[in-house]
Design a protein around this motif. Structure first.
Motif, PDB file in Angstrom:
ATOM      1  N   GLN A 117      18.467  55.461  54.343  1.00 19.90           N
ATOM      2  CA  GLN A 117      19.172  55.322  53.234  1.00 19.90           C
ATOM      3  C   GLN A 117      19.873  53.994  52.519  1.00 19.90           C
ATOM      4  O   GLN A 117      20.712  54.238  51.560  1.00 19.90           O
ATOM      5  N   HIS A 336      29.115  56.420  50.185  1.00 22.58           N
ATOM      6  CA  HIS A 336      27.828  57.516  50.859  1.00 22.58           C
ATOM      7  C   HIS A 336      28.117  58.678  51.434  1.00 22.58           C
ATOM      8  O   HIS A 336      27.948  59.869  51.256  1.00 22.58           O
ATOM      9  N   GLN A 345      23.169  62.584  47.136  1.00 22.14           N
ATOM     10  CA  GLN A 345      22.629  61.037  47.759  1.00 22.14           C
ATOM     11  C   GLN A 345      21.034  60.417  46.725  1.00 22.14           C
ATOM     12  O   GLN A 345      20.813  59.755  46.674  1.00 22.14           O
TER      13      GLN A 345
END
Length: 450
Positions: A117, A336, A345
């Motif tokens: 990510q 995050h 996300q």
């Protein structure tokens, strides 16, 4: 709420009639982009962009460093006393000779990177067209104006192209192109006014890092917002001066926006994620709070701007840079976690920009203004665990060194911006219209999203 096709058609006709613009004066590309906007379907999903601007010119050549071989030897020779020891080895999907190491102060990002990510973009900077060392020396191609100048290069990054007569930022332009700029909550800054968020029909709403904004009309006097607004409304109803009318109307609208935003933020859920008290974490905490009420605002697209200063490390770099990188990494890690709490996300992409990279050479205590550098972007939609672009050769007097270790970008910042704009919802034609120099490059070179 997006415009209907009929509204878009009327807006286009109004532009032609009121602005005195003729269809013949528009390029075919602009006409196609207008047609695309007018026929676009309603946006049903939610997406947000969070821009983190690293003011001063980040020495990102020390953010990502080679770890072995001749590449490491070149790096150590060029960086001298500024060498990063014990970098964190990143197992990027693409193999790079010499490896890719992350500055150890950014260890908080390692698990996000390994989870796919977080990604990096290497060798990116301001360019108008692909440029070689010979091109640069012989002035054989157009070059960005005022290279190595803070103000000019910041403007180029935020405008998305050379400024010339352009007074809008690419963040605002993509928001307007999608007709998602009507609500003041669609365009929010936690770091004051900035060119990236200024459009033809939108300006950023400045939100306090603590979230709730207070109205302080007079020093030492803090009246209720409703009382201030009633005074303004009375002024608005009695004045006959058009300038006073415009000012009072704008002020009344601003007060209403504060009231509405405060009311929404008071309903925001309390997050379990604990943010640090550094300036960037505080700004991103406010962004997370704003994102938590996105359902109530009704926005389908939002842009946010935050910043961290101090990257102009002409001196004390060995002390200042690790602290700055640690602040950036910590804030991103906390953000995050907050996005995971909010199940956002996939919907939020966070990315960095900076004035420029810095010189390979040390001035004895720091570095000077450079050119190419590295950027990062984070989100579940990002094609992570990867270094997109290239791992720049950190050899002095190489084929990309214009002097003093100032490296020529191998990818333009418009190549970096284009995939972000496309992920946000723009068509290829619209992206090309917003970033005109993209036609000089391979627009598909950076596959930043899954």
């Amino acid at each position: 709420m997006p415009y209907s096709n009929e509204q878009s058609r009327r807006a286009f006709l109004s532009l032609c009639l009121k602005g005195g613009a003729s269809i013949a004066a528009l390029t075919s590309l602009q006409l196609q982009a207008l047609a695309s906007s007018a026929s676009s379907s309603t946006i049903n999903d939610y997406k947000a962009l969070v821009c983190i601007f690293l003011h001063g010119g980040s020495d990102s050549l020390n953010m990502l460093v080679p770890t072995s071989g001749s590449e490491r030897a070149d790096y150590e020779q060029s960086r001298q006393n500024l060498v990063v020891t014990e970098p964190i080895t990143l197992n990027t999907t693409t193999h790079f000779s010499g490896g890719v190491g992350l500055h150890p102060s950014m260890s908080a990002l390692e698990p996000i990177f390994n989870a796919g990510q977080l990604g990096f973009v290497g060798g990116v900077g301001t360019l108008i067209t692909p440029t070689s060392l010979a091109d640069y020396k012989n002035k054989a191609v157009p070059l960005p104006g005022h290279l190595f100048s803070h103000n000019d290069q910041q403007a180029t990054w935020m405008h998305g192209q050379e400024k010339v007569s352009l007074n809008t930022g690419w963040g605002a332009r993509i928001l307007e192109r999608l007709n998602q700029h009507a609500s003041f909550t669609s365009n929010i800054s936690l770091a004051g006014a900035n060119p990236w968020q200024v459009g033809a029909n939108t300006t950023p709403y400045a939100l306090n890092k603590n979230g709730i904004t207070k109205i302080n009309a007079l020093r030492g006097y803090q009246p209720q917002v409703d009382h201030v607004k009633s005074i303004v409304d009375r002024l608005l109803s009695t004045t006959t001066n058009p300038i006073q009318d415009a000012y009072a109307s704008r002020l009344s609208s601003s007060i209403s926006n504060v009231q509405n935003m405060n009311a929404l933020l008071e309903q925001a859920p309390t997050l379990n994620t604990q943010f640090s008290d550094n300036p960037l974490s505080e700004q991103l905490a406010a962004v997370a709070k704003s994102l938590s009420i996105s359902n109530q605002t009704g926005n389908k697209r939002q842009i946010f701007f935050v910043s961290l200063g101090g990257f102009d490390t002409h001196d004390d770099q060995l002390i200042r840079q690790p602290a700055l990188f640690a602040t950036l990494a910590t804030a991103l890690s906390e953000f995050h976690s907050a996005l995971a709490e909010l199940s956002l996300q996939e919907s939020v992409t966070t990315f960095t920009m900076s004035d420029f990279g810095r010189t390979l050479t040390s001035n004895g205590d720091g570095t000077d203004h450079g050119w190419a550098g590295n950027q990062l972007l984070m989100g579940a939609a990002v094609n992570g665990k990867e270094l997109h672009g290239t791992m720049l050769s950190q050899q002095l007097e190489s084929a990309i060194d214009v002097g003093g270790g100032r490296l020529i970008p191998q990818f333009s910042n418009e190549q970096y911006f284009a995939p972000i704009a496309k992920w946000f919802g723009l068509s290829d034609i619209e992206v090309s219209d917003i970033f005109p120099n993209l036609a000089n490059f391979d627009a598909a070179a950076l596959q930043l999203f899954k």
